[in-house]
Design a protein around this motif. Structure first.
Motif, PDB file in Angstrom:
ATOM      1  N   GLU A  45       0.853  -1.187   0.000  1.00 19.38           N
ATOM      2  CA  GLU A  45       0.000   0.000   0.000  1.00 19.38           C
ATOM      3  C   GLU A  45       0.891   1.239   0.000  1.00 19.38           C
ATOM      4  O   GLU A  45       1.733   1.410   0.881  1.00 19.38           O
ATOM      5  CB  GLU A  45      -0.903   0.047   1.233  1.00 19.38           C
ATOM      6  N   TYR A  47       0.721   5.205   0.510  1.00 23.55           N
ATOM      7  CA  TYR A  47      -0.221   6.140   1.113  1.00 23.55           C
ATOM      8  C   TYR A  47       0.521   7.347   1.657  1.00 23.55           C
ATOM      9  O   TYR A  47       1.747   7.456   1.546  1.00 23.55           O
ATOM     10  CB  TYR A  47      -1.026   5.458   2.215  1.00 23.55           C
ATOM     11  N   SER A  77       3.886  -1.404   3.580  1.00 24.11           N
ATOM     12  CA  SER A  77       3.357  -0.086   3.256  1.00 24.11           C
ATOM     13  C   SER A  77       4.505   0.879   3.043  1.00 24.11           C
ATOM     14  O   SER A  77       5.577   0.751   3.642  1.00 24.11           O
ATOM     15  CB  SER A  77       2.437   0.420   4.371  1.00 24.11           C
ATOM     16  N   PRO A 187      -4.946   6.286  -1.462  1.00 28.83           N
ATOM     17  CA  PRO A 187      -4.101   5.092  -1.391  1.00 28.83           C
ATOM     18  C   PRO A 187      -4.054   4.355  -2.729  1.00 28.83           C
ATOM     19  O   PRO A 187      -5.021   4.360  -3.481  1.00 28.83           O
ATOM     20  CB  PRO A 187      -4.779   4.236  -0.323  1.00 28.83           C
ATOM     21  N   PHE A 189      -2.856   0.451  -4.197  1.00 23.08           N
ATOM     22  CA  PHE A 189      -2.398  -0.902  -3.893  1.00 23.08           C
ATOM     23  C   PHE A 189      -1.642  -1.449  -5.100  1.00 23.08           C
ATOM     24  O   PHE A 189      -2.176  -1.484  -6.212  1.00 23.08           O
ATOM     25  CB  PHE A 189      -3.570  -1.817  -3.561  1.00 23.08           C
TER      26      PHE A 189
END
Length: 220
Positions: A45, A47, A77, A187, A189
């Motif tokens: 992810e 973000y 992440s 966000p 993915f």
């Protein structure tokens, strides 16, 4: 400025079934790298602590996504660098420190809250401009260290970790992959360092999880 995406995720957890036949490249997902996919299934992810949609994802959906990933799929992440500023770099660096200390469960939410306020993940407009209303609470590294200290984290080695090779290497990688994967909104993915999920085409949380698992372990 963070570019917001229209999350089509009203997202109650739907029964997990096989959606593979319905997933179409160019609609539900895109290939974003010419390189071979990662050797092990993975979900990343991308973000930002400044992004309201990311806060919503973190507080409302990410736990269910991670809990329902195929057991072979790892998760990590990474923080984007949309701000290209000193404080933006410090905030990016704070995630690297969080990961090095292994305090994601405590500190990720704390950083979102410190930057956006406790209510930002629960109903604020995605177009809300925080800077237009009040001075942000995070303006320096010392402000970030105070957030850590307020959560009971020992900050005596914060500077050493933040400025160390490991965290600096993380930032270099995150920036390079942000460019490689052409990330323009968060966000986002990324599956297997190869495929980007098109969240605007996803109808339910179950469908999102199925798509991620499909891309990670089945799609060739």
């Amino acid at each position: 400025m963070i570019k917001h995406i229209a999350l089509a995720l009203t997202l109650a957890v739907a029964p997990l079934t096989s959606f593979a036949a319905q997933f179409v490249e160019g609609q539900h997902f895109m290939t974003v790298s010419d390189k071979a996919p990662s050797t092990s299934p993975k979900l990343t992810e991308f973000y930002s602590f400044y992004c309201h949609n990311c806060y919503n994802m973190e507080t409302q959906f990410l736990g269910d996504i991670k809990a329902n990933l195929d057991k072979r799929v790892s998760f990590d992440s990474k923080h984007v660098d949309f701000m290209n500023s000193d404080i933006g770099t410090e905030v990016m660096r704070s995630l690297g420190v969080i990961q090095e200390l292994g305090v994601e469960d405590k500190m990720v939410h704390a950083m979102f809250s410190a930057i956006q306020g406790e209510q930002s993940g629960h109903g604020h407009s995605h177009d809300h401009d925080h800077s237009a209303h009040e001075k942000p609470a995070i303006n320096t590294r010392d402000d970030i260290k105070k957030v850590f200290a307020d959560q009971g984290i020992d900050i005596s080695k914060y500077d050493e970790i933040a400025d160390g090779k490991t965290v600096s290497g993380k930032l270099d990688l995150w920036r390079a992959q942000q460019r490689e994967f052409r990330i323009q909104s968060v966000p986002t993915f990324i599956v297997n360092d190869k495929y980007a999920v098109n969240l605007s085409q996803i109808r339910t949380l179950g469908e999102l999880i199925d798509l991620i698992n499909y891309l990670a372990v089945e799609h060739k």
